[in-house]
Design a protein around this motif. Structure first.
Motif, short mmCIF file in Angstrom:
data_model
loop_
_atom_site.label_atom_id
_atom_site.label_comp_id
_atom_site.label_asym_id
_atom_site.label_seq_id
_atom_site.Cartn_x
_atom_site.Cartn_y
_atom_site.Cartn_z
N GLY A 29 47.37 34.96 38.95
CA GLY A 29 47.85 35.59 37.64
C GLY A 29 49.11 36.10 37.62
O GLY A 29 49.52 36.54 36.23
N THR A 31 51.76 34.39 37.49
CA THR A 31 52.64 33.09 37.22
C THR A 31 53.91 33.36 36.20
O THR A 31 53.58 34.11 35.21
CB THR A 31 51.73 32.06 36.53
N SER A 33 57.36 31.94 33.92
CA SER A 33 57.89 31.01 33.28
C SER A 33 59.04 30.51 33.78
O SER A 33 59.90 31.39 34.49
CB SER A 33 58.04 31.32 31.54
N ARG A 473 44.09 40.23 31.85
CA ARG A 473 43.76 39.34 32.97
C ARG A 473 42.65 38.50 32.47
O ARG A 473 41.69 38.81 32.52
CB ARG A 473 43.83 39.65 34.31
N ARG A 479 42.33 28.91 36.70
CA ARG A 479 43.65 29.23 36.13
C ARG A 479 43.50 30.83 35.99
O ARG A 479 42.67 31.17 34.99
CB ARG A 479 44.20 28.31 34.87
N VAL A 481 45.67 34.03 34.21
CA VAL A 481 46.76 34.47 33.51
C VAL A 481 46.72 35.97 33.02
O VAL A 481 45.63 36.45 32.99
CB VAL A 481 46.82 33.59 32.01
N THR A 482 47.89 36.39 32.92
CA THR A 482 47.91 37.96 32.37
C THR A 482 48.74 38.09 31.15
O THR A 482 49.55 37.29 30.91
CB THR A 482 48.51 38.85 33.24
N ALA A 501 47.95 36.53 26.95
CA ALA A 501 47.22 36.00 28.02
C ALA A 501 46.79 34.74 27.62
O ALA A 501 46.76 33.41 28.14
CB ALA A 501 46.11 36.80 28.40
N ARG A 504 49.56 31.96 27.47
CA ARG A 504 49.76 31.53 28.83
C ARG A 504 48.85 30.45 29.22
O ARG A 504 49.19 29.62 29.79
CB ARG A 504 49.95 32.67 29.63
N LEU A 505 47.60 30.83 28.99
CA LEU A 505 46.45 29.89 29.12
C LEU A 505 46.57 28.60 28.73
O LEU A 505 46.57 27.59 29.15
CB LEU A 505 45.26 30.50 28.83
N LYS A 508 49.23 26.71 30.48
CA LYS A 508 48.88 26.42 31.72
C LYS A 508 47.86 24.96 31.56
O LYS A 508 47.97 24.12 32.48
CB LYS A 508 48.11 27.62 32.54
#
Ligand code: KIV
Ligand code: ZN
Length: 527
Positions: A29, A31, A33, A473, A479, A481-482, A501, A504-505, A508
Motif C-alpha cells: 500500500g 507505493t 509515484s 486503504r 494491488r 493502494v492508499t 485511493a 491510484r488503483l 496501477k
C-alpha cells in the motif's frame, strides 16, 4: 568506493543508508509515484543521508526510471540500486545507477537454510553463485554492497564462508540483514564483532546492519550492531517497511546524537529536517505516524499531565531529553489567516519543508482561501494537510459536488457529482451513515471490486472546526493502494480519500496491464 567510506568511519562516523524508496516502498500500500520518489530523494540528499537505496531497477520500468532519474539528479549522496544474484538484475541495476556521481550496486541472496531452499541451491552452488555475481558487479562498479539475506538465521560457518567469498570477489560493503526481525541486541553486536574478528579481509570493508522490527527491537539491534563494529545503518523514514517495518532513521540519528556520551559515533544527518521528511513520507505513503511514535509522533513532545507541565515551565530539561527544535518541530503557530497572500503562503510552505512549483502553489492557495473562510484558525498542520490535495486536478476522477443528508432516521443519502475523465456524472446513493452513503455513490459512479482494508480518521488540530485527515486503504487482485485527504468536513475528507485511493488503483491497473507493475518482480524471488 569506499576508501572514502572507510575514511569517514575511521573518523567516528556511522554511514546512514536510507531505504525508504526500496524496502519502505515495498510495504503493502505504500507505493509512491515517480514524482514523489524524486521529491523524497532530494529531501534525503539535502538532509545529509550518505547512501540512498533508490529502488529495485529490474522490478519494473517504473522502478528503473525512478532510480535512473534519482541517479542523474542527486548532488551529494551515493545512489544505490538493488539486484538479486543474477547477471540480468545486476546489469539492470548498473544501467540505472550509472549516471550517479557516486553509484553503488547492492546485490543479495538468501543464505539461511530456508532461503537456500527457494532457488534449490546447495552450499557449494550458492558459494559459486555469490563469487560469480559479486565479481560481475565489481567489474561494472567499484562500489558494491553484498547482503546474505536472512543472515541472522544462517549457520555461522556458511555465513562466514559466503562473506569471505563476497569480499574476495570485490564487495566493499557487507550488509548483515535481520530479514525477519529475529535477532536481539546482544546477539546483533556479537555477530558483527565476530565477523570483523574472524572473516578474512573483514578489516577492508564496511559492515552494515539492516534490521526489521518484528519484535520491536530494530533500533536497539542496529545500535548494538554499531557497538559491535558496524559502520553503516540501513533504515527508513518513520520505520516504513514490510510487516512491522525497518529501523527508523529518525530514531537511530537522535539516539546517536542524544546519547553520544555512551555511543560516540556521529552521522551526517541534519536532525532539524526530521519532522518535515517524516510528515512528507506519511503523506506520500498514506501511512499515518503513530501518535506516540518516538521522535516524530504528534505526542513525542506533548506534556499533558499537570506535574509534567509544571516541571516543563520551570525547566524544560525536567522532562525533555531533546528540544523540539532539534528535530525541526516548531511551536504550533497561528500565522495565516484569510488576509494572507500568496507570498506568505509560499514562505510558510517553505518553512514547513515544502518547495512547491508555481502551478501547485496556485492550487494550494485556492484551497487555503476556502479553508480560511470556513475555519477560525489556520494552523501549520492545516496547511500541511492542504498540500496533500496537491495534484488532485490531474487525477482521472475528481469530486465536484457532495451533499449528504443524515440524521437519526436511516438510511442516509449522498448526492454526488464526479468528473470522470473530463465528463461530469451525478448519482444519489444511500448507505448506513453518511460516509457509507458517500462511498456507495463513488462505487456506483466508478464500479470496482476493490475491498476496503482500512478507514481511519484523525483530527489534524484541536477544536470542533478541526480538519479531519482520512486515510483509506483498498485492495484489488493483490494491488494495495492508499489515499489520504483532509477537510473540515469529515464526509468530504472521506470521499476525497476514497477517490484518491481509487485514482491510484486506476494507475496501477493500467501499469499492470502494460506489464510494468512496480511489484511485477519480487525481491524475495532471490534466485
Ligand atoms: O530484509 C532484507 O533482507 C532485505 C535485503 C534485500 C537486504 O531487505
Ligand atoms: Zn529488508
Amino acid at each position: 568506493m569506499t576508501n572514502q567510506d572507510l575514511q569517514k568511519a575511521d573518523d567516528g562516523r556511522v554511514l546512514i543508508f536510507d531505504t525508504t524508496l526500496r524496502d519502505g516502498e515495498q510495504s503493502p500500500g505504500a507505493t509512491m509515484s515517480h514524482r514523489e520518489k524524486l521529491e523524497l530523494a532530494e529531501m534525503l540528499d539535502e538532509m545529509g543521508v550518505d547512501i540512498i537505496e533508490a529502488g529495485f531497477p529490474i522490478a519494473s520500468e517504473g522502478d528503473f526510471a525512478a532510480v535512473k532519474a534519482i541517479a542523474e539528479r542527486t548532488k551529494r549522496a551515493t545512489i544505490c540500486g538493488l539486484a538479486r544474484a543474477n547477471i540480468k538484475d545486476i546489469d539492470r541495476a548498473w544501467e540505472a545507477v550509472k549516471p550517479a556521481a557516486s553509484p553503488r550496486i547492492h546485490t543479495f541472496i538468501g543464505t539461511s537454510p530456508l532461503h537456500r531452499a527457494i532457488p534449490n541451491l546447495d552450499q557449494d552452488q550458492m558459494a559459486e553463485r555469490i563469487h560469480e555475481t559479486v565479481t560481475h558487479a565489481r567489474n561494472l562498479c567499484d562500489n558494491v554492497q553484498w547482503s546474505p539475506m536472512d543472515a541472522t538465521r544462517t549457520e555461522w560457518d556458511f555465513l562466514k564462508r559466503t562473506v569471505e567469498i563476497a569480499i574476495k570477489a570485490g564487495a566493499t560493503t557487507i550488509n548483515i540483514p535481520d530479514t525477519v526481525g529475529y535477532t536481539a541486541p546482544v546477539e546483533s553486536a556479537d555477530l558483527i564483532r565476530r565477523l570483523i574478528a574472524e572473516v578474512e579481509g573483514g578489516e577492508d570493508v564496511i559492515f552494515a546492519t539492516h534490521c526489521h522490527n518484528d519484535l520491536g527491537m530494530a533500533t536497539a539491534n542496529s545500535l548494538a550492531a554499531v557497538a559491535g563494529g558496524a559502520r553503516q545503518i540501513e533504515c527508513t523514514i518513520n520505520g516504513l517497511g514490510e510487516r512491522a517495518g525497518n529501523t527508523a532513521l529518525e530514531e537511530v540519528v537522535m539516539a546517536l546524537k542524544v546519547r553520544n556520551d555512551i555511543m560516540p559515533w556521529s552521522t551526517g544527518v541534519d536532525s532539524t529536517r526530521l519532522m518535515a521528511i517524516s510528515r512528507r513520507v506519511s503523506t506520500i505513503s498514506g501511512f499515518p505516524v503513530q501518535f506516540n511514535k518516538a521522535i516524530v509522533g504528534k505526542n513525542a513532545f506533548a506534556h499533558e499531565s499537570g506535574i509534567h507541565q509544571d516541571g516543563m515551565l520551570k525547566n524544560a530539561e525536567t522532562f525533555e531529553i531533546m528540544r523540539p527544535a532539534d528535530v525541526g518541530l516548531k511551536e504550533t503557530s497561528l500565522v495565516m489567516g484569510k488576509h494572507s497572500g500568496r507570498a506568505a503562503l509560499r514562505s510558510k510552505l517553505k518553512e514547513l519543508g515544502f518547495d512547491v512549483a508555481d502551478n501547485q502553489l496556485g492550487d494550494i492557495f485556492v484551497r487555503f482561501k476556502e479553508l480560511a473562510d470556513r475555519k477560525k484558525e489556520v494552523y501549520d498542520e492545516d496547511i500541511e494537510a492542504l498540500v496533500r490535495a496537491q495534484g488532485a486536478g490531474e487525477e482521472a476522477v475528481q469530486l465536484k459536488f457532495l451533499r449528504v443528508i443524515c440524521g437519526t432516521e436511516a438510511p442516509q443519502s449522498a448526492d454526488m457529482t464526479l468528473r470522470i475523465d473530463g465528463e461530469d456524472r451525478q448519482v444519489t446513493a444511500q448507505g448506513d451513515g453518511p460516509v457509507d452513503a458517500a462511498f456507495n455513490a463513488v462505487k456506483s459512479l466508478v464500479p470496482h471490486e476493490a475491498q476496503l482494508q482500512l478507514y481511519q480518521v484523525h483530527a489534524v488540530t484541536e477544536g470542533t472546526d478541526a480538519q479531519a485527515t482520512v486515510t483509506v486503504r483498498m485492495e484489488e487482485d493483490g494491488r494495495i493502494v492508499t489515499g489520504q485527504s483532509a477537510d473540515t468536513d469529515t464526509v468530504v475528507a472521506s470521499a476525497r480519500a476514497y477517490i484518491a485511493a481509487l485514482n491510484r488503483l486506476l494507475v496501477k491497473r493500467r501499469t499492470t496491464e502494460a506489464g510494468s507493475d512496480t511489484k511485477a518482480v519480487s525481491y524475495k524471488d532471490a534466485g
